[in-house]
Write a protein that holds these residues in place. Sequence first.
Motif, PDB file in Angstrom:
ATOM      1  N   ARG A  50       0.826  -1.208   0.000  1.00 13.14           N
ATOM      2  CA  ARG A  50       0.000   0.000   0.000  1.00 13.14           C
ATOM      3  C   ARG A  50       0.863   1.261   0.000  1.00 13.14           C
ATOM      4  O   ARG A  50       0.606   2.218   0.728  1.00 13.14           O
ATOM      5  CB  ARG A  50      -0.988  -0.035   1.169  1.00 13.14           C
ATOM      6  N   TYR A 161      -9.282   0.932   3.709  1.00 13.96           N
ATOM      7  CA  TYR A 161      -8.412   1.125   2.548  1.00 13.96           C
ATOM      8  C   TYR A 161      -9.273   0.933   1.302  1.00 13.96           C
ATOM      9  O   TYR A 161      -9.906  -0.114   1.126  1.00 13.96           O
ATOM     10  CB  TYR A 161      -7.274   0.111   2.578  1.00 13.96           C
ATOM     11  N   TYR A 163      -9.324   1.321  -3.049  1.00 11.01           N
ATOM     12  CA  TYR A 163      -8.382   1.418  -4.151  1.00 11.01           C
ATOM     13  C   TYR A 163      -9.048   1.205  -5.515  1.00 11.01           C
ATOM     14  O   TYR A 163     -10.142   0.635  -5.623  1.00 11.01           O
ATOM     15  CB  TYR A 163      -7.262   0.392  -3.977  1.00 11.01           C
ATOM     16  N   ASP A 165      -7.557  -0.140  -9.375  1.00 11.04           N
ATOM     17  CA  ASP A 165      -6.476  -0.641 -10.226  1.00 11.04           C
ATOM     18  C   ASP A 165      -6.961  -0.693 -11.669  1.00 11.04           C
ATOM     19  O   ASP A 165      -8.138  -0.982 -11.930  1.00 11.04           O
ATOM     20  CB  ASP A 165      -6.049  -2.048  -9.806  1.00 11.04           C
ATOM     21  N   HIS A 180      -2.512   2.427 -10.419  1.00  8.85           N
ATOM     22  CA  HIS A 180      -3.135   2.165  -9.111  1.00  8.85           C
ATOM     23  C   HIS A 180      -3.223   3.467  -8.338  1.00  8.85           C
ATOM     24  O   HIS A 180      -2.295   4.281  -8.348  1.00  8.85           O
ATOM     25  CB  HIS A 180      -2.279   1.149  -8.341  1.00  8.85           C
ATOM     26  N   ALA A 182      -5.028   4.790  -4.358  1.00  5.17           N
ATOM     27  CA  ALA A 182      -5.753   4.306  -3.185  1.00  5.17           C
ATOM     28  C   ALA A 182      -5.741   5.340  -2.069  1.00  5.17           C
ATOM     29  O   ALA A 182      -4.858   6.196  -1.994  1.00  5.17           O
ATOM     30  CB  ALA A 182      -5.140   3.005  -2.688  1.00  5.17           C
ATOM     31  N   GLU A 184      -6.363   5.645   2.291  1.00  2.00           N
ATOM     32  CA  GLU A 184      -6.415   4.894   3.543  1.00  2.00           C
ATOM     33  C   GLU A 184      -6.574   5.843   4.720  1.00  2.00           C
ATOM     34  O   GLU A 184      -5.999   6.928   4.744  1.00  2.00           O
ATOM     35  CB  GLU A 184      -5.136   4.070   3.707  1.00  2.00           C
ATOM     36  N   TRP A 193      -2.633   8.656   0.990  1.00  2.00           N
ATOM     37  CA  TRP A 193      -2.829   8.292  -0.411  1.00  2.00           C
ATOM     38  C   TRP A 193      -1.591   7.545  -0.895  1.00  2.00           C
ATOM     39  O   TRP A 193      -0.471   7.857  -0.492  1.00  2.00           O
ATOM     40  CB  TRP A 193      -3.032   9.528  -1.286  1.00  2.00           C
ATOM     41  N   TRP A 195      -0.092   5.739  -4.797  1.00  2.00           N
ATOM     42  CA  TRP A 195      -0.375   5.567  -6.213  1.00  2.00           C
ATOM     43  C   TRP A 195       0.857   4.981  -6.904  1.00  2.00           C
ATOM     44  O   TRP A 195       1.984   5.058  -6.394  1.00  2.00           O
ATOM     45  CB  TRP A 195      -0.755   6.897  -6.853  1.00  2.00           C
TER      46      TRP A 195
END
Length: 234
Positions: A50, A161, A163, A165, A180, A182, A184, A193, A195
């Motif tokens: 992550r 979390y 995300y 993809d 990607h 995401a 959290e 964040w 990426w």
Amino acid sequence: MPKNFSQSTKTALAVVVLAVTSLSSQSVADDMSYVTLSANAALTTEYRFRGLSLSNHDPAIQGGFDLSTKSGFYLGAWGSSIESYEGSEVELDIYGGYATEIGNGLTADVGLLAYTYPGSDGTAYLELYGSLSGAIDIVDWTVGAAYVWDQGNVGNTDNIYIYLDASMPLGDTPVSLDGHVAYEDGAFGDDKWDWSLGASYSFEQYSLSVAYVDTNVEDSIGKAAVVATLSASF
């Protein structure tokens, strides 16, 4: 089992273990074609979870196996070398879930995952996860979420979390572009964040990927890096 596991966490983990035992017994008694066993191994320049470097920017060795059924249920385990954490230098994940097509080219996946760190005490915890996957023209996408409820080993605080993809092949080549992003918040991130953007090349059972990974975390384990990974599936 870590001393600080709550009773609800122990119960949930027992369900995962029981499911593994039951499915393993069934696979011996039933037609073996009903169950598929696969394995994977990887060597990476650093273990990014992550967005964060859990190997402290050092190379990591990873691998695992999966036991899946035609009905959609699956069980598996995956491990990676990590930077020393509470006396452990290995992360071992045990998980089980159910994946199925739900129409219109969509696939749903839900399950429960146990994060464990052999050799440490009071560090294991459980996480619920779910995702939805599909395709728009040539772009494959997955949107998902993972939730850790408040448990003693994560400071009695929950964590979420979320995300997205995406992957797109480059013409008729075995190369694909992968992205990607995401978000959290909770026990493991505060408005965090992460990426990444990269490319992967597949040949036979092997895959070679290179990705630029970054986060908005100021600690050194969250700083930007280019991560290369060579993996194989069997």
